[in-house]
Design an enzyme around this catalytic site. Sequence first.
Site, PDB file in Angstrom:
ATOM      1  N   ASP A  46       0.803  -1.223   0.000  1.00 52.22           N
ATOM      2  CA  ASP A  46       0.000   0.000   0.000  1.00 52.22           C
ATOM      3  C   ASP A  46       0.838   1.277   0.000  1.00 52.22           C
ATOM      4  OD1 ASP A  46       0.995  -0.352   2.521  1.00 52.22           O
ATOM      5  OD2 ASP A  46      -0.796   0.317   3.577  1.00 52.22           O
ATOM      6  N   ARG A 233      -5.065   4.274   5.264  1.00 47.58           N
ATOM      7  CA  ARG A 233      -5.293   3.894   3.882  1.00 47.58           C
ATOM      8  C   ARG A 233      -6.187   4.906   3.194  1.00 47.58           C
ATOM      9  NH1 ARG A 233      -4.441  -1.425   2.472  1.00 47.58           N
ATOM     10  NH2 ARG A 233      -4.909  -0.580   0.420  1.00 47.58           N
ATOM     11  N   TYR A 242       0.185  -3.203  11.287  1.00 50.41           N
ATOM     12  CA  TYR A 242       1.231  -4.224  11.376  1.00 50.41           C
ATOM     13  C   TYR A 242       1.442  -4.504  12.861  1.00 50.41           C
ATOM     14  CZ  TYR A 242       2.504  -3.539   6.454  1.00 50.41           C
ATOM     15  OH  TYR A 242       2.494  -3.479   5.075  1.00 50.41           O
ATOM     16  N   PRO A 310       7.740  -6.253   4.883  1.00 49.43           N
ATOM     17  CA  PRO A 310       6.995  -5.163   4.230  1.00 49.43           C
ATOM     18  C   PRO A 310       6.963  -3.856   5.009  1.00 49.43           C
ATOM     19  CG  PRO A 310       5.467  -6.641   5.325  1.00 49.43           C
ATOM     20  CD  PRO A 310       6.850  -7.203   5.563  1.00 49.43           C
TER      21      PRO A 310
END
Length: 565
Positions: A46, A233, A242, A310
Amino acid sequence: MSETVDVLICGGGSAGLSAGVWLARCGVSFKILEKRDGALETGQADGVQCRTVEIFESFGLAETLLKEAYHAMEIAFWAPVTDDSGRGIRRTNYTADTEPGLSHLPHVLLSQARINELLTIEMERVAGRPCVEYSCEVQGLEVDSESAKDSNAYPVTVKALKDGAEKSYRAKYVLGSDGAHSVIRKSLGFKMIGDSSDAVWGVMDIYPRTNFPDIRKKAVINSEAGNLMIIPREGDFLARFYIELEDVVAKDVTLEELHTQARLIFQPYSLEVAETVWWSAYAIGQRLADHFHKDYRVFLSGDACHTHSPKAGQGMNVSLQDGYNIGWKLATVLRGQAGPELLETYVSERQKIAAELIEFDRNWTKFFSSTYRQEHGITPEDVQKQFALAGRYTAGQAIHYEDSIIVDARMSQPGIATGLTVGMRFPSAQVIRLADARAIQLVQALTTDSRWHVVAFAGNVSSENLVPLQDLSLRLGKVVDAFTPVDVDRDTIINPILVLSSKRTEVEQNWIPDTFTPVVSKWKIKSLFKVFVDDEGYNAAHGHAYEKYGVDPKRGALVIVRPDQ
């Protein structure tokens, strides 16, 4: 019967699509094989780092990206409560998400599914046809090393399954962009070298109901219950979490465990998950392919040759930049504008970047581990400092290519443009276009169509002092003509850009020599879009381009910029 194509891209992810946009723009024959039955719909990466946004700008896609994406402007750091007020967390600091002035474009958040969709739409718009063959699973490939020596040969054969039927493709070049479990890599006998740690993290995209005050900021939370990173987001409510997990195996993690751990870390703030859109769990590991090519006819890119955690937001970005690097090089070779040795620079450049990424990620992930921090006495303040130090790298602005046939620091004169580093990306500065007084970013004049750009900082000109500019035009024009076929526009191969330090209103258009105003298009009209002044505009402050690039207007500078900027 085999289908023949100049470039076969195996995998429709970020690397393959980025290369595909280049090939489409350059009119090269190519096809993408994708095992999914359709486009990616949800989940995965993202974070869109500054350099990737710059790449989208070069493709003409930044406006849509910036409109839809969530803009990450600030990071909030939270640490455990250390006084007698009870257990919980407290905010320790705010800092800019991206170092001010690092790029003219921001770090944004947008689903990889939408990123891929934007690239696919542009690729197929330019190509005028569908470019991705879905439900086509690559089974393996073979390379005829002997015929690979012939630049006109199709030495690579790829076998695939489409709706249960076997298909065969013959290609001059193959790009293996088929992910961490790459069939292309395995068919070549290449191995991923590296390891996995015992650290397990969960990731979930959720709609959170919470009284946590920084839920719409990028936030790093260190608590006695564990660690959590919040990534806002696109839209107004969706967020990615996370979450550090201890004493678990990734495959055994449940969604309820993620929800519970997040609530514990958030205390004393409340957290209710209204909806979970996507989630996963993974063990942190760093791996690098032992080879990136076979006979310089098959190349690996993206997760097929480098995998890592990530949390630094590098996976999709570095993969897309792999494709951006090799796309123009394949197009240039296939159009006969360079020899095959150009493709060797993809390996030397991107293999180095991948190795640096693996090392960076190995060190970066340690700062997210509660165990590592406790063992080494790392404080929340240390974590915050590390974020600041790593900012240039995570923004994608630390890439530095070493000398090769297309990078030459040794023959350059760094003192005449101190704001530039040979082998690094050409930064942008605001300038005013002479023809229409429009303020634009200079990189917008560096079109993404495999042209090389020569940016001439020619200082101040006047009616009494045109000889130096005319002399520059004459000499540069000879170079342009030497590399340009007679039957195409004069700026097709080399794109000359002129930046003056004069005031715009004191420069006349008829002073500008032909090299910087070439006659182009089917209408044979003089182009007026290559000449700029470092001045203020009617609705724009002064860009101070000469100052930013470190160029003395009295001396000037000539800067050669590759097609990938």
